[in-house]
Design a protein around this motif. Structure first.
Motif, PDB file in Angstrom:
ATOM      1  N   VAL A   1       0.809  -1.217   0.000  1.00  0.00           N
ATOM      2  CA  VAL A   1       0.000   0.000   0.000  1.00  0.00           C
ATOM      3  C   VAL A   1       0.842   1.267   0.000  1.00  0.00           C
ATOM      4  N   ALA A   2       2.157   1.132  -0.116  1.00  0.00           N
ATOM      5  CA  ALA A   2       3.047   2.294  -0.084  1.00  0.00           C
ATOM      6  C   ALA A   2       2.780   3.209  -1.280  1.00  0.00           C
ATOM      7  N   VAL A   3       2.794   4.511  -1.036  1.00  0.00           N
ATOM      8  CA  VAL A   3       2.603   5.490  -2.102  1.00  0.00           C
ATOM      9  C   VAL A   3       3.813   5.431  -3.037  1.00  0.00           C
ATOM     10  N   GLY A   4       3.553   5.395  -4.325  1.00  0.00           N
ATOM     11  CA  GLY A   4       4.636   5.362  -5.301  1.00  0.00           C
ATOM     12  C   GLY A   4       5.164   3.975  -5.593  1.00  0.00           C
ATOM     13  N   ARG A   5       4.710   2.995  -4.845  1.00  0.00           N
ATOM     14  CA  ARG A   5       5.107   1.616  -5.059  1.00  0.00           C
ATOM     15  C   ARG A   5       3.850   0.793  -5.205  1.00  0.00           C
ATOM     16  N   CYS A   6       3.885  -0.139  -6.097  1.00  0.00           N
ATOM     17  CA  CYS A   6       2.684  -0.926  -6.314  1.00  0.00           C
ATOM     18  C   CYS A   6       3.091  -2.364  -6.619  1.00  0.00           C
ATOM     19  N   HIS A   7       3.820  -2.958  -5.702  1.00  0.00           N
ATOM     20  CA  HIS A   7       4.291  -4.317  -5.910  1.00  0.00           C
ATOM     21  C   HIS A   7       3.237  -5.318  -5.449  1.00  0.00           C
TER      22      HIS A   7
ATOM     23  N   ASP B   1       5.196  -5.664 -10.738  1.00  0.00           N
ATOM     24  CA  ASP B   1       5.034  -4.218 -10.580  1.00  0.00           C
ATOM     25  C   ASP B   1       3.709  -3.833 -11.232  1.00  0.00           C
ATOM     26  N   ALA B   2       2.712  -3.539 -10.424  1.00  0.00           N
ATOM     27  CA  ALA B   2       1.381  -3.230 -10.939  1.00  0.00           C
ATOM     28  C   ALA B   2       1.268  -1.796 -11.460  1.00  0.00           C
ATOM     29  N   LEU B   3       2.265  -0.948 -11.223  1.00  0.00           N
ATOM     30  CA  LEU B   3       2.270   0.391 -11.819  1.00  0.00           C
ATOM     31  C   LEU B   3       2.828   0.339 -13.234  1.00  0.00           C
ATOM     32  N   GLN B   4       3.983  -0.309 -13.397  1.00  0.00           N
ATOM     33  CA  GLN B   4       4.642  -0.405 -14.703  1.00  0.00           C
ATOM     34  C   GLN B   4       4.179  -1.623 -15.503  1.00  0.00           C
ATOM     35  N   LEU B   5       3.423  -2.500 -14.853  1.00  0.00           N
ATOM     36  CA  LEU B   5       2.809  -3.673 -15.481  1.00  0.00           C
ATOM     37  C   LEU B   5       3.834  -4.642 -16.074  1.00  0.00           C
ATOM     38  N   HIS B   6       4.799  -5.027 -15.232  1.00  0.00           N
ATOM     39  CA  HIS B   6       5.768  -6.036 -15.661  1.00  0.00           C
ATOM     40  C   HIS B   6       6.249  -6.840 -14.454  1.00  0.00           C
ATOM     41  N   ALA B   7       6.699  -8.054 -14.740  1.00  0.00           N
ATOM     42  CA  ALA B   7       7.231  -8.921 -13.686  1.00  0.00           C
ATOM     43  C   ALA B   7       8.577  -8.380 -13.214  1.00  0.00           C
ATOM     44  N   LEU B   8       8.778  -8.414 -11.909  1.00  0.00           N
ATOM     45  CA  LEU B   8      10.055  -7.991 -11.342  1.00  0.00           C
ATOM     46  C   LEU B   8      10.979  -9.190 -11.145  1.00  0.00           C
TER      47      LEU B   8
END
Length: 104
Positions: free
Chosen positions: A48-54, A69-76
């Motif tokens: 739930v961190a702001v700026g992070r959406c893992h 990464d649900a913001l950039q939409l790719h697997a980390l």
């Protein structure tokens, strides 16, 4: 049917048995769909961190965890966490730690 829902300030994660949908929370626009291995327990979590959406969810092989990464939409990355299938899965609020448990 919907097995689990997780959200933070920008994304909504909807977990079904064989796929996970990621929506933009402000518009409810579907951004991405992940085809997954059968996930009958609906295991998934999102920080739930702001700026992070893992997000974390079971990967293709039993005992593996997919970091997404649900913001950039790719697997980390993918982590082999357990020897048997996952029974529980969680990520810390800031996204820096993951906890899991297996069936055995």
């Amino acid at each position: 049917s919907v097995l689990r829902v997780r959200m933070n300030a920008s994304r909504l994660l909807v977990v079904l048995e064989t796929r996970t949908h990621i929506f933009e929370l402000s518009s409810m626009k579907l951004l991405h769909t992940l085809e997954t291995a059968p996930n009958r327990l609906g295991l998934a979590d999102m920080c739930v961190a702001v700026g992070r959406c893992h997000a974390v969810l079971p990967a293709a092989a039993p005992g593996q965890i997919l970091f997404f990464d649900a913001l950039q939409l790719h697997a980390l990355s993918t982590l082999h966490a357990r020897k048997s299938a996952l029974a529980a899965l969680a990520i810390s609020p800031c996204g820096s730690r993951v906890a899991s448990a297996s069936e055995k």
